[in-house]
Design an enzyme around this catalytic site. Structure first.
Site, PDB file in Angstrom:
ATOM      1  N   HIS A 167     117.729  35.664   6.866  1.00  0.00           N
ATOM      2  CA  HIS A 167     116.310  35.943   6.911  1.00  0.00           C
ATOM      3  C   HIS A 167     116.003  36.852   5.735  1.00  0.00           C
ATOM      4  O   HIS A 167     116.874  37.582   5.236  1.00  0.00           O
ATOM      5  CB  HIS A 167     115.931  36.635   8.222  1.00  0.00           C
ATOM      6  CG  HIS A 167     116.008  35.739   9.422  1.00  0.00           C
ATOM      7  ND1 HIS A 167     115.245  34.600   9.548  1.00  0.00           N
ATOM      8  CD2 HIS A 167     116.767  35.817  10.545  1.00  0.00           C
ATOM      9  CE1 HIS A 167     115.502  34.017  10.708  1.00  0.00           C
ATOM     10  NE2 HIS A 167     116.443  34.727  11.331  1.00  0.00           N
ATOM     11  N   CYS A 189     113.445  33.301   3.522  1.00  0.00           N
ATOM     12  CA  CYS A 189     112.004  33.439   3.402  1.00  0.00           C
ATOM     13  C   CYS A 189     111.688  34.642   2.511  1.00  0.00           C
ATOM     14  O   CYS A 189     112.442  35.612   2.464  1.00  0.00           O
ATOM     15  CB  CYS A 189     111.355  33.637   4.767  1.00  0.00           C
ATOM     16  SG  CYS A 189     111.419  32.178   5.832  1.00  0.00           S
TER      17      CYS A 189
END
Length: 325
Positions: free
Chosen positions: A144, A187
């Site tokens: 992430h 991301c």
């Protein structure tokens, strides 16, 4: 001398300005290689592994390819706002990257589920290694992420620039002048690219005026007596998406970015250099997803030469003969 793997008849002296290769796709399939060998007919006639416009990529192994993949997350209390799901499907990305870079003659190292501090320490340890006998370095980061960083399993944000700076010319002398490729599957924000429908033959505003200050600015160049290299030269950072936006991952097939990077590198490493291949990856990823789920990768580069991987070609040390009195 050069060798084409498992083809002893394709051997060329290292001092020669040309090299000989057989057919491509068929041979690759026969040898169960996922990467297509060098396709000489698709390369510029003058281009060889020794050409001054390309990075030397002849050693076996080429260098280290470090893959760090965070799957499971347990954010610490310092990061109460974070809700980090398990990154299912990322194992597929690891398998593909491991297979790809092994085929490109890199020594692959895989690490999983590292906290922010562990990730930082691990990357730092690789920057302290001696890369003198290598041609390049690859770092793959999958987790992430946030706009400028990647998250450890504890939620700690590790800045990509901090990791990059560990391998600059001043911090990793054995990689000076050598290409460093950083691949980031994460991301970089929460926004989803909604995309837009293509409009052709529309009006174009051609009256673009150059800023006044740019017109007047005069550059004075001063060259040092001894050639030097910029500290942040020779990097390529391949982001899965642009700043502020999300990237997408399929729980069965892995991420869009790594899927397409794997496919393009396997098909095109034999005749395309890195930046051309990353442009093709951009195109393929851009064509995926519906109007509410688009994604576009973003390569950033300070490379000073073209980076060809020259699959299935490597340098063989010349045999030495011992004489006795």
């Amino acid at each position: 001398m050069y060798c084409l793997e498992e083809k002893p008849d394709a051997v060329e002296n290292e001092s020669s300005s040309s090299f000989s290769l057989g057919s491509t796709t068929t041979e690759a399939r026969q040898h169960q290689s996922v990467v297509t060998p060098v396709q000489r007919d698709k390369l510029p006639p003058h281009l060889t592994p020794e050409h001054e416009d390309v990075y030397p990529m002849k050693r076996k192994p080429r260098g280290l390819a470090v893959i760090i993949n965070n799957i499971n997350f347990t954010p610490k209390k310092e990061y109460p706002s974070l809700s980090l799901d398990r990154r299912e499907g990322s194992e597929v990305d690891v398998q593909k990257l491991e297979e790809l870079f092994q085929e490109l003659y890199f020594t692959v190292k895989v690490h999983e589920d590292l906290t922010g501090q562990q990730l930082t320490d691990k990357v730092l340890s690789y920057s302290k290694e001696d890369h003198s006998n290598y041609d390049a370095f690859v770092l793959c980061l999958m987790s992430h992420g946030q706009e400028d960083g990647i998250l450890g399993t504890d939620g700690m944000d590790v800045k990509i620039t901090n990791l990059r700076d560990m391998f600059t010319s001043s911090n990793c002398i054995s990689l000076v002048g050598k290409p460093k490729l950083i691949i980031v599957q994460a991301c970089r924000g929460l926004k989803k690219d909604k995309g837009s429908y293509e409009v052709k033959d529309g009006p174009v505003n051609s009256q673009i005026q150059q800023p006044e200050d740019e017109k007047k600015e005069i550059w004075t160049l001063q060259f040092p007596a001894k050639e030097t290299i910029a500290d942040a030269a020779d990097f390529a950072i391949a982001y899965a998406c642009v700043s502020g936006f999300a990237s997408f991952r399929n729980v069965k097939h892995g991420s869009r970015f790594i899927q397409n990077l794997y496919d393009v590198f396997c098909d095109c490493s034999g005749y395309e250099h890195l930046l051309d291949m990353l442009t093709k990856v951009n195109d393929k990823v851009n064509k995926m997803g519906g109007i509410d789920g688009k994604q576009i990768p973003q390569p950033l580069t300070t490379l000073t030469k073209k980076l060809y991987f020259w699959p299935h070609i490597y340098t063989v040390a010349s045999p030495t003969t011992n004489s006795s009195d």
